[in-house]
Scaffold this active site. Structure first.
Site, PDB file in Angstrom:
ATOM      1  NE  ARG A 101       2.900   4.093   4.127  1.00 43.04           N
ATOM      2  CZ  ARG A 101       1.763   3.621   3.599  1.00 43.04           C
ATOM      3  NH1 ARG A 101       1.440   2.356   3.744  1.00 43.04           N
ATOM      4  NH2 ARG A 101       0.935   4.407   2.931  1.00 43.04           N
ATOM      5  CG  HIS A 128      -1.674   8.813   4.130  1.00 36.13           C
ATOM      6  ND1 HIS A 128      -0.600   8.858   3.260  1.00 36.13           N
ATOM      7  CD2 HIS A 128      -2.353   7.661   3.826  1.00 36.13           C
ATOM      8  CE1 HIS A 128      -0.617   7.779   2.489  1.00 36.13           C
ATOM      9  NE2 HIS A 128      -1.671   7.047   2.803  1.00 36.13           N
ATOM     10  CD  GLN A 131      -5.358   7.758   0.523  1.00 37.02           C
ATOM     11  OE1 GLN A 131      -4.530   6.876   0.476  1.00 37.02           O
ATOM     12  NE2 GLN A 131      -6.394   7.787  -0.305  1.00 37.02           N
ATOM     13  CG  ASP A 226      -8.220   4.821   7.407  1.00 39.65           C
ATOM     14  OD1 ASP A 226      -7.939   3.803   6.753  1.00 39.65           O
ATOM     15  OD2 ASP A 226      -7.351   5.514   7.979  1.00 39.65           O
ATOM     16  CB  CYS A 267      -7.409   5.903   2.237  1.00 41.32           C
ATOM     17  SG  CYS A 267      -7.324   5.155   3.866  1.00 41.32           S
ATOM     18  NE  ARG A 295      -1.898   7.983  -2.345  1.00 36.92           N
ATOM     19  CZ  ARG A 295      -1.425   7.136  -1.440  1.00 36.92           C
ATOM     20  NH1 ARG A 295      -2.208   6.213  -0.913  1.00 36.92           N
ATOM     21  NH2 ARG A 295      -0.166   7.216  -1.022  1.00 36.92           N
TER      22      ARG A 295
HETATM   23  N1   CP Z   1      -3.931   4.072   1.035  1.00 37.53           N
HETATM   24  C1   CP Z   1      -2.648   3.684   1.186  1.00 37.53           C
HETATM   25  O1   CP Z   1      -1.772   4.474   1.543  1.00 37.53           O
HETATM   26  O2   CP Z   1      -2.445   2.376   0.921  1.00 37.53           O
HETATM   27  P1   CP Z   1      -1.114   1.534   1.177  1.00 37.53           P
HETATM   28  O3   CP Z   1      -0.995   1.371   2.653  1.00 37.53           O
HETATM   29  O4   CP Z   1      -1.342   0.252   0.454  1.00 37.53           O
HETATM   30  O5   CP Z   1       0.053   2.300   0.624  1.00 37.53           O
HETATM   31  N1  NVA Z   2      -4.998   4.718   8.938  1.00 38.38           N
HETATM   32  C1  NVA Z   2      -4.448   3.736   8.055  1.00 38.38           C
HETATM   33  C2  NVA Z   2      -4.247   4.281   6.691  1.00 38.38           C
HETATM   34  C3  NVA Z   2      -3.777   3.277   5.676  1.00 38.38           C
HETATM   35  C4  NVA Z   2      -3.505   3.874   4.344  1.00 38.38           C
HETATM   36  C5  NVA Z   2      -3.126   3.243   8.623  1.00 38.38           C
HETATM   37  O1  NVA Z   2      -2.369   4.042   9.196  1.00 38.38           O
HETATM   38  O2  NVA Z   2      -2.844   2.065   8.493  1.00 38.38           O
END
Ligand code: CP
Ligand code: NVA
Length: 310
Positions: A101, A128, A131, A226, A267, A295
């Site tokens: 990430r 993502h 997700q 989101d 999400c 997930r």
């Molecule tokens: N939806 C999601 O990816 O959540 P986190 O940022 O908590 O991993």
């Molecule tokens: N768009 C959001 C998604 C979180 C799961 C971010 O990047 O923080």
């Protein structure tokens, strides 16, 4: 050939279908898979925060008989004291899957380029995929099929999750409206629009950007939003963004404009009274916790797929 999952369109429709179906099977009968990745290790590199992704991958790997390592990039020399290519090559000697990430898409692309094991993108500024595969499992479970529905997205259009929903709707030949401000800072990047057009060729998909929230909600089967403050967006931008996105807040009026059996998705993490009101996210049409649970199952299926275990 080593396969990676950097964005959902790295998989064909048929592969997405197989992974989603496997996830449904794993969810029904987790015990059957408890030794499937016995002795294997997943390395998880995190540059941004996470609750769901970290816990579900770690738990999922353990439930498959393997082991997951959480590694904060803050503690590592990645991209500073050593090249990402060296990190990828060294990690490939120790583990069976690398997941990351990161802030910049190029970083996870480089990990994949130099690793000798599959790389999974756990979220960057472009995608993502875990997700969205999990979300489509949720939609399938709620609707009974992934055919012929309309998804409406509200809020930040310049956004990883939005891009993946656009790609996935294009892959599946679906209708999708992205309702966002008429401002390039909050609208999808051209490269995503181009990719979506290419994916939509000959399958009837209609993915479009609109600036009117009620227009997007009309006839929608799935209402999705989101965060307005994705990880890494500076706090100083919060007021300006709130102002820009408020016309796209998912309210009861938006839910009423959609089909009567529409579901509401986010999400997560979510902020009540920001991207949606509390009555929507805590209301009867919301499926956000089933969505979060999936997930776990989908990531188990993704790891099994990438390790060639089905
Ligand atoms: N939806 C999601 O990816 O959540 P986190 O940022 O908590 O991993
Ligand atoms: N768009 C959001 C998604 C979180 C799961 C971010 O990047 O923080």
């Amino acid at each position: 050939m080593i396969r990676n999952l950097l964005k959902v369109s790295d998989f064909s429709k048929e592969e997405c279908e197989r992974v989603i179906n496997k996830s449904i099977e794993v969810k029904k009968n987790p015990k059957k898979f408890r030794s499937s990745l016995e002795g294997e290790t997943l390395l998880m590199l995190f540059e941004k925060p996470s609750l769901r992704t970290r816990i579900s991958f770690e738990t999922g790997m353990q439930q498959l008989g393997g082991h997951a390592i959480f590694y904060s990039i803050k503690d590592s020399p990645l991209g500073k004291k050593e090249n990402i290519s060296d990190t990828a090559k060294v990690a490939s000697r120790f583990v069976n899957i690398i997941a990351a990430r990161v802030y910049k898409r190029q970083d996870v692309w480089n990990l994949a380029k130099y690793a000798d094991v599959p790389v999974i993108n756990m979220l960057d500024d472009y995608a993502h995929p875990c997700q969205i595969l999990g979300d489509f499992q949720t939609i399938k479970e709620k609707r009974g099929s992934l055919e012929n529905f309309k998804l409406a997205y509200f809020g930040d259009g310049f956004n990883n999750v939005t891009y993946e929903l656009m790609r996935m709707c294009a892959i599946y030949g679906l209708r999708m409206d992205v309702a966002c401000p008429n401002n390039p800072e909050y609208s999808p990047e051209q490269s995503v629009i181009d990719e979506v057009l290419e994916l939509s060729k000959n399958n009837g998909a209609k993915v479009k950007v609109v600036n009117n929230a009620l227009e997007a909600a009309k006839d929608a089967d799935v209402i999705y939003t989101d965060s307005w403050m994705s990880y890494g967006i500076p706090k100083e931008q919060e007021e300006e963004r709130k102002k820009a996105f408020m016309p796209y807040q998912v309210t009861s009026s938006i839910m009423e404009a959609a089909k009567s059996d529409a579901i509401f998705m986010n999400c997560l993490p979510a902020m009540r009274e920001y991207e949606q009101t509390a009555e929507v996210i805590d209301g009867p049409q919301s499926v956000v916790f089933d969505q979060a649970e999936n997930r776990l199952h989908i990531q188990k299926a993704i790891m099994l797929f990438l390790r060639d275990k089905f």
